[in-house]
Design a protein around this motif. Structure first.
Motif, PDB file in Angstrom:
ATOM      1  N   LEU A  46       5.239  17.751  -7.397  1.00  0.00           N
ATOM      2  CA  LEU A  46       4.834  16.421  -6.950  1.00  0.00           C
ATOM      3  C   LEU A  46       3.549  15.985  -7.646  1.00  0.00           C
ATOM      4  CD1 LEU A  46       5.463  16.571  -3.091  1.00  0.00           C
ATOM      5  CD2 LEU A  46       6.520  14.960  -4.680  1.00  0.00           C
ATOM      6  N   TYR A  47       3.561  14.756  -8.163  1.00  0.00           N
ATOM      7  CA  TYR A  47       2.398  14.262  -8.908  1.00  0.00           C
ATOM      8  C   TYR A  47       2.302  12.751  -8.777  1.00  0.00           C
ATOM      9  CZ  TYR A  47      -0.482  12.959 -12.933  1.00  0.00           C
ATOM     10  OH  TYR A  47      -1.441  12.412 -13.750  1.00  0.00           O
ATOM     11  N   ASP A  48       1.139  12.247  -8.356  1.00  0.00           N
ATOM     12  CA  ASP A  48       0.914  10.802  -8.272  1.00  0.00           C
ATOM     13  C   ASP A  48       0.510  10.302  -9.659  1.00  0.00           C
ATOM     14  OD1 ASP A  48       1.372  11.103  -5.579  1.00  0.00           O
ATOM     15  OD2 ASP A  48      -0.755  11.101  -5.025  1.00  0.00           O
ATOM     16  N   TYR A  49       1.420   9.587 -10.323  1.00  0.00           N
ATOM     17  CA  TYR A  49       1.188   9.223 -11.714  1.00  0.00           C
ATOM     18  C   TYR A  49       0.626   7.811 -11.895  1.00  0.00           C
ATOM     19  CZ  TYR A  49       5.637   6.658 -11.434  1.00  0.00           C
ATOM     20  OH  TYR A  49       6.638   5.795 -11.086  1.00  0.00           O
ATOM     21  N   ALA A  50       0.660   6.971 -10.854  1.00  0.00           N
ATOM     22  CA  ALA A  50       0.159   5.598 -10.998  1.00  0.00           C
ATOM     23  C   ALA A  50      -0.059   4.985  -9.623  1.00  0.00           C
ATOM     24  CB  ALA A  50       1.136   4.739 -11.792  1.00  0.00           C
ATOM     25  N   ILE A  51      -0.915   3.960  -9.584  1.00  0.00           N
ATOM     26  CA  ILE A  51      -1.082   3.117  -8.395  1.00  0.00           C
ATOM     27  C   ILE A  51      -0.774   1.690  -8.815  1.00  0.00           C
ATOM     28  CG2 ILE A  51      -2.666   2.250  -6.640  1.00  0.00           C
ATOM     29  CD1 ILE A  51      -4.228   4.842  -6.898  1.00  0.00           C
ATOM     30  N   GLY A  52       0.225   1.102  -8.179  1.00  0.00           N
ATOM     31  CA  GLY A  52       0.675  -0.232  -8.560  1.00  0.00           C
ATOM     32  C   GLY A  52      -0.120  -1.324  -7.877  1.00  0.00           C
ATOM     33  N   PRO A  71       5.133  -6.946  -9.401  1.00  0.00           N
ATOM     34  CA  PRO A  71       4.250  -5.936  -9.988  1.00  0.00           C
ATOM     35  C   PRO A  71       3.428  -6.512 -11.153  1.00  0.00           C
ATOM     36  CG  PRO A  71       6.467  -5.078  -9.746  1.00  0.00           C
ATOM     37  CD  PRO A  71       6.543  -6.549  -9.491  1.00  0.00           C
ATOM     38  N   ARG A  72       2.155  -6.197 -11.168  1.00  0.00           N
ATOM     39  CA  ARG A  72       1.301  -6.666 -12.258  1.00  0.00           C
ATOM     40  C   ARG A  72       1.849  -6.212 -13.613  1.00  0.00           C
ATOM     41  NH1 ARG A  72      -5.076  -5.204 -12.385  1.00  0.00           N
ATOM     42  NH2 ARG A  72      -4.201  -3.128 -12.051  1.00  0.00           N
ATOM     43  N   SER A  73       2.405  -5.015 -13.677  1.00  0.00           N
ATOM     44  CA  SER A  73       2.914  -4.481 -14.944  1.00  0.00           C
ATOM     45  C   SER A  73       4.009  -5.365 -15.525  1.00  0.00           C
ATOM     46  CB  SER A  73       3.448  -3.062 -14.737  1.00  0.00           C
ATOM     47  OG  SER A  73       4.429  -3.051 -13.704  1.00  0.00           O
ATOM     48  N   LEU A  74       4.937  -5.849 -14.691  1.00  0.00           N
ATOM     49  CA  LEU A  74       6.025  -6.689 -15.184  1.00  0.00           C
ATOM     50  C   LEU A  74       5.554  -8.106 -15.489  1.00  0.00           C
ATOM     51  CD1 LEU A  74       9.098  -5.644 -12.992  1.00  0.00           C
ATOM     52  CD2 LEU A  74       8.323  -4.738 -15.180  1.00  0.00           C
ATOM     53  N   VAL A  75       4.596  -8.590 -14.713  1.00  0.00           N
ATOM     54  CA  VAL A  75       4.086  -9.939 -14.947  1.00  0.00           C
ATOM     55  C   VAL A  75       3.315 -10.009 -16.265  1.00  0.00           C
ATOM     56  CG1 VAL A  75       2.473 -11.691 -14.103  1.00  0.00           C
ATOM     57  CG2 VAL A  75       4.101 -10.613 -12.522  1.00  0.00           C
ATOM     58  N   LEU A  76       2.588  -8.956 -16.613  1.00  0.00           N
ATOM     59  CA  LEU A  76       1.882  -8.936 -17.896  1.00  0.00           C
ATOM     60  C   LEU A  76       2.862  -9.161 -19.048  1.00  0.00           C
ATOM     61  CD1 LEU A  76      -0.610  -5.955 -17.408  1.00  0.00           C
ATOM     62  CD2 LEU A  76      -1.187  -8.385 -17.606  1.00  0.00           C
ATOM     63  N   GLU A  77       4.025  -8.526 -18.975  1.00  0.00           N
ATOM     64  CA  GLU A  77       5.040  -8.682 -20.014  1.00  0.00           C
ATOM     65  C   GLU A  77       5.650 -10.077 -19.967  1.00  0.00           C
ATOM     66  OE1 GLU A  77       7.512  -8.196 -23.135  1.00  0.00           O
ATOM     67  OE2 GLU A  77       5.895  -6.860 -22.518  1.00  0.00           O
ATOM     68  N   GLN A 104       2.558   5.698  -6.669  1.00  0.00           N
ATOM     69  CA  GLN A 104       3.824   6.056  -7.312  1.00  0.00           C
ATOM     70  C   GLN A 104       3.805   7.534  -7.701  1.00  0.00           C
ATOM     71  OE1 GLN A 104       4.340   1.609  -9.273  1.00  0.00           O
ATOM     72  NE2 GLN A 104       5.401   3.345 -10.176  1.00  0.00           N
ATOM     73  N   SER A 105       4.778   8.268  -7.185  1.00  0.00           N
ATOM     74  CA  SER A 105       4.835   9.713  -7.402  1.00  0.00           C
ATOM     75  C   SER A 105       6.036  10.103  -8.257  1.00  0.00           C
ATOM     76  CB  SER A 105       4.906  10.457  -6.065  1.00  0.00           C
ATOM     77  OG  SER A 105       3.699  10.339  -5.357  1.00  0.00           O
ATOM     78  N   ALA A 106       5.845  11.183  -8.987  1.00  0.00           N
ATOM     79  CA  ALA A 106       6.918  11.789  -9.778  1.00  0.00           C
ATOM     80  C   ALA A 106       7.247  13.150  -9.188  1.00  0.00           C
ATOM     81  CB  ALA A 106       6.485  11.936 -11.229  1.00  0.00           C
ATOM     82  N   VAL A 107       8.494  13.585  -9.376  1.00  0.00           N
ATOM     83  CA  VAL A 107       8.881  14.900  -8.889  1.00  0.00           C
ATOM     84  C   VAL A 107      10.008  15.460  -9.759  1.00  0.00           C
ATOM     85  CG1 VAL A 107      10.671  14.121  -7.245  1.00  0.00           C
ATOM     86  CG2 VAL A 107       9.348  16.208  -6.765  1.00  0.00           C
ATOM     87  N   LEU A 108       9.976  16.763  -9.952  1.00  0.00           N
ATOM     88  CA  LEU A 108      11.053  17.466 -10.641  1.00  0.00           C
ATOM     89  C   LEU A 108      12.178  17.722  -9.647  1.00  0.00           C
ATOM     90  CD1 LEU A 108      11.903  19.028 -13.292  1.00  0.00           C
ATOM     91  CD2 LEU A 108      10.938  21.070 -12.203  1.00  0.00           C
ATOM     92  N   LEU A 109      13.364  17.248  -9.966  1.00  0.00           N
ATOM     93  CA  LEU A 109      14.508  17.437  -9.085  1.00  0.00           C
ATOM     94  C   LEU A 109      15.128  18.814  -9.307  1.00  0.00           C
ATOM     95  CD1 LEU A 109      16.025  13.882  -9.578  1.00  0.00           C
ATOM     96  CD2 LEU A 109      14.664  14.693  -7.639  1.00  0.00           C
ATOM     97  N   ALA A 160      -2.365   3.017 -17.841  1.00  0.00           N
ATOM     98  CA  ALA A 160      -3.432   2.093 -17.452  1.00  0.00           C
ATOM     99  C   ALA A 160      -3.343   0.775 -18.228  1.00  0.00           C
ATOM    100  CB  ALA A 160      -4.792   2.745 -17.691  1.00  0.00           C
ATOM    101  N   ALA A 161      -2.940   0.858 -19.495  1.00  0.00           N
ATOM    102  CA  ALA A 161      -2.856  -0.347 -20.335  1.00  0.00           C
ATOM    103  C   ALA A 161      -1.766  -1.306 -19.860  1.00  0.00           C
ATOM    104  CB  ALA A 161      -2.614   0.045 -21.786  1.00  0.00           C
ATOM    105  N   HIS A 162      -0.850  -0.825 -19.033  1.00  0.00           N
ATOM    106  CA  HIS A 162       0.248  -1.662 -18.562  1.00  0.00           C
ATOM    107  C   HIS A 162       0.060  -2.114 -17.114  1.00  0.00           C
ATOM    108  CE1 HIS A 162       2.082  -0.154 -22.238  1.00  0.00           C
ATOM    109  NE2 HIS A 162       2.913  -1.164 -22.139  1.00  0.00           N
ATOM    110  N   GLY A 163      -1.181  -2.143 -16.651  1.00  0.00           N
ATOM    111  CA  GLY A 163      -1.466  -2.799 -15.381  1.00  0.00           C
ATOM    112  C   GLY A 163      -1.553  -1.906 -14.167  1.00  0.00           C
ATOM    113  N   TYR A 164      -1.604  -0.615 -14.359  1.00  0.00           N
ATOM    114  CA  TYR A 164      -1.671   0.302 -13.211  1.00  0.00           C
ATOM    115  C   TYR A 164      -3.084   0.842 -13.041  1.00  0.00           C
ATOM    116  CZ  TYR A 164       3.401   0.206 -13.419  1.00  0.00           C
ATOM    117  OH  TYR A 164       4.701  -0.211 -13.419  1.00  0.00           O
ATOM    118  N   ASP A 165      -3.470   1.041 -11.783  1.00  0.00           N
ATOM    119  CA  ASP A 165      -4.744   1.687 -11.492  1.00  0.00           C
ATOM    120  C   ASP A 165      -4.556   3.191 -11.582  1.00  0.00           C
ATOM    121  OD1 ASP A 165      -5.833  -0.773 -11.065  1.00  0.00           O
ATOM    122  OD2 ASP A 165      -5.724  -0.666  -8.885  1.00  0.00           O
TER     123      ASP A 165
END
Length: 265
Positions: free
Chosen positions: A113-119, A201-207, A229-234, A260-265
């Motif tokens: 389990l890993y928190d990879y981004a904050i939207g 989402p800020r990330s999609l609006v930037l695009e 936003q979390s990631a996990v190995l299934l 970070a460059a795509h709008g995530y904290d």
């Protein structure tokens, strides 16, 4: 004498001919003896993170030689697919509760389990003059149609509902809401003009803004629960080196800068 010359030539050429034959028969993915085969993993990605995930997959592939295939949908739909046996190796969710639920159900590896981004959510309209005072517009404007992702399927949709409840507009806007199956579809409603504005989402609006411009306002983070936003190995990918390597790459400085460059904290 001529026979002896030919015989000597054949003997000298034999090792080279055998080497060429061996190279031709060498399996794809092996450049030389001792080189491991190319590994491949299938990653399930929440719609808000799709473009960033593709960039990260390309970066990781160049570094590792492994191949990453991306499947995109709402977090809720991906969860249902995993529960029904979809052969995904990694989940990049738009929340932290879905990966935890998969761990609790024995379908994912707890230690991964890993928190990879904050939207972050933004109010966005194609109309460059609409969102001049974002809070006032959100509280008072008489929207024709207003787009959010389906709160039952998408964590960003659930956050958008919380924002509308915070400003007292959830009940009033119910007849005018257009719900996207995921945030990508909700963004498309605004991009196409089928909705006057949306919480996205800020990330999609930037695009999207790079395509059509418009006006936008960053929603205060305390108006909704944090979008962690979390990631996990299934379990399906627990022995897959490409899946394990990709998850490790998410922690790399290069990957973190891309996120970070795509709008995530």
């Amino acid at each position: 004498m001529q026979f002896d010359i030919i015989h000597r030539l054949v003997r000298r050429m034999a090792p080279a001919m055998l080497a060429i034959a061996g190279m031709a028969a060498w399996p794809a993915g092996h450049a030389a003896a001792g080189t491991p085969p190319v590994a491949q993993a299938r990653i399930a990605v929440a719609a808000n993170f799709s473009e960033v995930a593709r960039l990260l997959a390309e970066q990781y592939a160049r570094r590792s030689g492994n191949r990453i295939d991306i499947s995109v949908a709402s977090t809720g739909k991906l969860y249902a697919q995993i529960r029904h046996g979809a052969p995904f190796d990694v989940l990049l969710a738009a929340d932290d509760s879905t990966p935890q639920r998969l761990v609790d159900e024995g379908l994912a590896v707890r230690s991964s389990l890993y928190d990879y981004a904050i939207g972050r959510l933004v109010l966005w309209s194609r109309d460059a003059t609409l969102v001049t005072d974002g809070e006032r517009v959100l509280r008072q404007h008489d929207f024709r149609k207003f787009a959010i992702a389906n709160p039952a399927l998408a964590p960003y949709g659930a956050a958008a509902r919380q924002v509308l409840q915070h400003v007292g507009r959830w009940d009033a806007l119910q007849p005018r809401l257009v719900l996207g199956e995921n945030v990508g579809q909700a963004t498309q409603f605004v991009l196409s003009g089928n909705a006057e504005a949306g919480l996205l989402p800020r990330s999609l609006v930037l695009e999207a803004q790079r395509q059509v411009g418009g006006s936008t306002w960053l929603v205060p983070a305390d108006w909704h629960r944090p979008i962690i936003q979390s990631a996990v190995l299934l379990e399906h990918g627990s022995g897959n080196p490409a899946a394990i390597g990709f998850l490790a790459y998410l922690r790399d400085d290069t990957a973190r800068r891309t996120i970070a460059a795509h709008g995530y904290d």
